[in-house]
Design an enzyme around this catalytic site. Sequence first.
Site, PDB file in Angstrom:
ATOM      1  N   GLU A   1      42.328  49.914  27.968  1.00 22.32           N
ATOM      2  CA  GLU A   1      43.779  49.719  27.895  1.00 22.32           C
ATOM      3  C   GLU A   1      44.442  50.374  29.110  1.00 22.32           C
ATOM      4  O   GLU A   1      45.468  49.904  29.592  1.00 22.32           O
ATOM      5  CB  GLU A   1      44.352  50.273  26.579  1.00 22.32           C
ATOM      6  CG  GLU A   1      45.754  49.747  26.294  1.00 22.32           C
ATOM      7  CD  GLU A   1      46.288  50.122  24.916  1.00 22.32           C
ATOM      8  OE1 GLU A   1      46.660  51.285  24.717  1.00 22.32           O
ATOM      9  OE2 GLU A   1      46.354  49.249  24.035  1.00 22.32           O
TER      10      GLU A   1
ATOM     11  N   LYS B   1      53.889  56.153  17.668  1.00 28.12           N
ATOM     12  CA  LYS B   1      54.784  56.634  18.717  1.00 28.12           C
ATOM     13  C   LYS B   1      56.069  55.809  18.725  1.00 28.12           C
ATOM     14  O   LYS B   1      57.159  56.337  18.743  1.00 28.12           O
ATOM     15  CB  LYS B   1      54.075  56.543  20.074  1.00 28.12           C
ATOM     16  CG  LYS B   1      54.917  57.067  21.195  1.00 28.12           C
ATOM     17  CD  LYS B   1      54.192  57.001  22.508  1.00 28.12           C
ATOM     18  CE  LYS B   1      55.195  57.310  23.620  1.00 28.12           C
ATOM     19  NZ  LYS B   1      54.658  57.048  24.937  1.00 28.12           N
TER      20      LYS B   1
ATOM     21  N   GLY C   1      50.179  56.757  24.076  1.00 26.86           N
ATOM     22  CA  GLY C   1      49.512  56.661  22.777  1.00 26.86           C
ATOM     23  C   GLY C   1      48.044  57.055  22.836  1.00 26.86           C
ATOM     24  O   GLY C   1      47.548  57.820  22.013  1.00 26.86           O
ATOM     25  N   ARG C   2      47.337  56.544  23.841  1.00 26.30           N
ATOM     26  CA  ARG C   2      45.889  56.810  23.896  1.00 26.30           C
ATOM     27  C   ARG C   2      45.555  58.212  24.390  1.00 26.30           C
ATOM     28  O   ARG C   2      44.388  58.554  24.522  1.00 26.30           O
ATOM     29  CB  ARG C   2      45.186  55.726  24.728  1.00 26.30           C
ATOM     30  CG  ARG C   2      45.772  55.473  26.089  1.00 26.30           C
ATOM     31  CD  ARG C   2      45.263  54.155  26.655  1.00 26.30           C
ATOM     32  NE  ARG C   2      45.932  53.809  27.911  1.00 26.30           N
ATOM     33  CZ  ARG C   2      47.059  53.110  28.003  1.00 26.30           C
ATOM     34  NH1 ARG C   2      47.661  52.698  26.907  1.00 26.30           N
ATOM     35  NH2 ARG C   2      47.589  52.820  29.177  1.00 26.30           N
TER      36      ARG C   2
ATOM     37  N   GLU D   1      51.182  46.709  12.349  1.00 28.11           N
ATOM     38  CA  GLU D   1      50.126  47.119  11.411  1.00 28.11           C
ATOM     39  C   GLU D   1      50.526  48.391  10.675  1.00 28.11           C
ATOM     40  O   GLU D   1      50.376  48.502   9.450  1.00 28.11           O
ATOM     41  CB  GLU D   1      48.805  47.364  12.159  1.00 28.11           C
ATOM     42  CG  GLU D   1      48.153  46.133  12.747  1.00 28.11           C
ATOM     43  CD  GLU D   1      48.626  45.829  14.166  1.00 28.11           C
ATOM     44  OE1 GLU D   1      49.732  46.275  14.557  1.00 28.11           O
ATOM     45  OE2 GLU D   1      47.883  45.137  14.883  1.00 28.11           O
TER      46      GLU D   1
ATOM     47  N   HIS E   1      16.902  49.007  19.150  1.00 28.34           N
ATOM     48  CA  HIS E   1      16.299  47.920  18.374  1.00 28.34           C
ATOM     49  C   HIS E   1      17.236  46.721  18.301  1.00 28.34           C
ATOM     50  O   HIS E   1      17.098  45.867  17.422  1.00 28.34           O
ATOM     51  CB  HIS E   1      15.937  48.432  16.974  1.00 28.34           C
ATOM     52  CG  HIS E   1      14.997  49.603  17.052  1.00 28.34           C
ATOM     53  ND1 HIS E   1      13.633  49.457  17.098  1.00 28.34           N
ATOM     54  CD2 HIS E   1      15.243  50.932  17.169  1.00 28.34           C
ATOM     55  CE1 HIS E   1      13.065  50.653  17.203  1.00 28.34           C
ATOM     56  NE2 HIS E   1      14.019  51.557  17.259  1.00 28.34           N
TER      57      HIS E   1
ATOM     58  N   LYS F   1      51.308  39.864  20.487  1.00 25.73           N
ATOM     59  CA  LYS F   1      52.176  40.332  19.393  1.00 25.73           C
ATOM     60  C   LYS F   1      53.332  39.344  19.188  1.00 25.73           C
ATOM     61  O   LYS F   1      53.690  39.001  18.060  1.00 25.73           O
ATOM     62  CB  LYS F   1      52.762  41.709  19.733  1.00 25.73           C
ATOM     63  CG  LYS F   1      51.755  42.836  19.780  1.00 25.73           C
ATOM     64  CD  LYS F   1      52.465  44.154  20.087  1.00 25.73           C
ATOM     65  CE  LYS F   1      51.483  45.267  20.362  1.00 25.73           C
ATOM     66  NZ  LYS F   1      52.113  46.524  20.744  1.00 25.73           N
TER      67      LYS F   1
END
Length: 526
Positions: free
Chosen positions: A346, A199, A260-261, A205, A377, A488
């Site tokens: 977030e 966005k 974004g999410r 990254e 388990h 960041k």
Amino acid sequence: MSITELPAWRALAASASRLTNSRLTDLFDNPERNAKLQLGVGGLYFDFTKQRVDDNVVHQLLALADDTAVGRRAQQMFDGEKINSSENRAVLHSALRGGANPTAGVSGEVNDVLQRMYSIAQRIRSGAWRGCSGKAITDVVHIGIGGSHLGPELAVTALEDHHTTHLRLHFLANIDANNFRACTRSLNPETTLFIVASKSFGTLETKQNALSARSWFIERTNAVDHLGKHFIGATSNVSAAVDFGLYEENLFPLWDWVGGRFSLWSAVGLPILLALGEDNFEEFLHGARQIDRHFADRSGAENIPLLTALLATWNYNFLGANSLAVLSYDQRLRLLPDYLQQLEMESNGKSVTLDGQAVDYHTMPILWGGVGTNGQHAYHQLLHQGTRAFSADFIVVGKDERHMQAHHDWLLANAFGQSQAMANGFQAGDGESHRNVPGNHPSTTIILDTLSPRELGALLAVYEHKVFCQGAIWNINSFDQWGVELGKELAIPIYKQLSGNGTLPQQDPATQRLIDYIKIVRSENT
Ligand code: F6P
């Protein structure tokens, strides 16, 4: 005024004391109560009966929704008011699926972009889109992180039975070179298409992975003039993407009103469209749209996202649950906890109110989870006999879609058995306290009739609106994420030290030792 001073909040606090010693098993013994706590919409069935509430608490929770103006705030969201106040942005992701936003005035541009997406997807899927050597595309690598990654990978993975393409979809998110290598190792650059989804087009990254992908492509093909045949993008920062080297005609816009999410319904969801095709993608949007309408229209007691949020508030703020376990009893939904971690934590991991005051109540707890039965388990031991309070969401699919009935029956039997154990517990005989299971842990069971694009779209939209309601109740901004910025910024001078560029101020002693240690390890290895 803090929400803890609202009459409904106080009433709920009193109810929590009243119900301290109550057992879930006693609450079950009330068919009228149970009928009100089982609701369905859009191929989804929600069983809230294993929540530790009676009628009285449900009324008080609905009063809390009224006192905190959840309905009015939802209308503001749908109308396009700038409810993301710290970024001065509207929150209109539901308009991406033609939801409940008739007055927001964005449907034209949404539709234009959707038609462009359909057109490019058709060309790529049919083989009409050719790479640098004239070959059709076989592999698509989606480069993006966070909201520009988790939703698309979840949907592509979960809906594998509904793929209608020969294309192989890959996801590259982490800056770790091991991720880059694993992703590109078996790819042919002449038939690989990269989608760069960011966005902001400023995310470290994604930019680093896109740079490495470009070098990888050019080194292997020498086809620098054909980059446009192998790189497309989705961004709201077109100029940064063009500066980076993407061609404007290959870019799909995002709007600042899509967080974004919440962006998997937009061009960030191109991998979903490429995998599923247009008809299935429409179904995916349709499922979410059904929930938008349900959320906008249904009264409180029948409104599934609102009830989900209210019951979660009851668990976190009044019963002391300090984590939410998302237990997917379907292997195809193995990425659901990862996706929900971003969506819920977030969004609602905040500690100041919309007016900038420190909250004096808890907000979002830790959300975590995994797939059943594997978790049984591993961490279910702690769930059954540990000391911390938690709540759980069990997600199952009703139809035996693999036609392996014994597997499916056992899978569901285990899911239902686990929620039963969490609710009822077990009291062993004298001298066997090590076998006691306290129980009384609240859970919701969600049954998807099938795992189709429509049901998945609906499920994700329920959680989206749950997030909205919780943010409204807690009086926080669910749509910004300033907390991620500090890390960041701190990484930049550390990077400079590690890469040996320039003279830089020393870090704090602890961090400096880590950097120095890495330098020693590196010098020994070379
Ligand atoms: O760092 C957090 C975040 O901003 C998320 O909110 C977002 O989904 C992700 O990074 C990726 O951002 P972008 O799409 O701008 O690359």
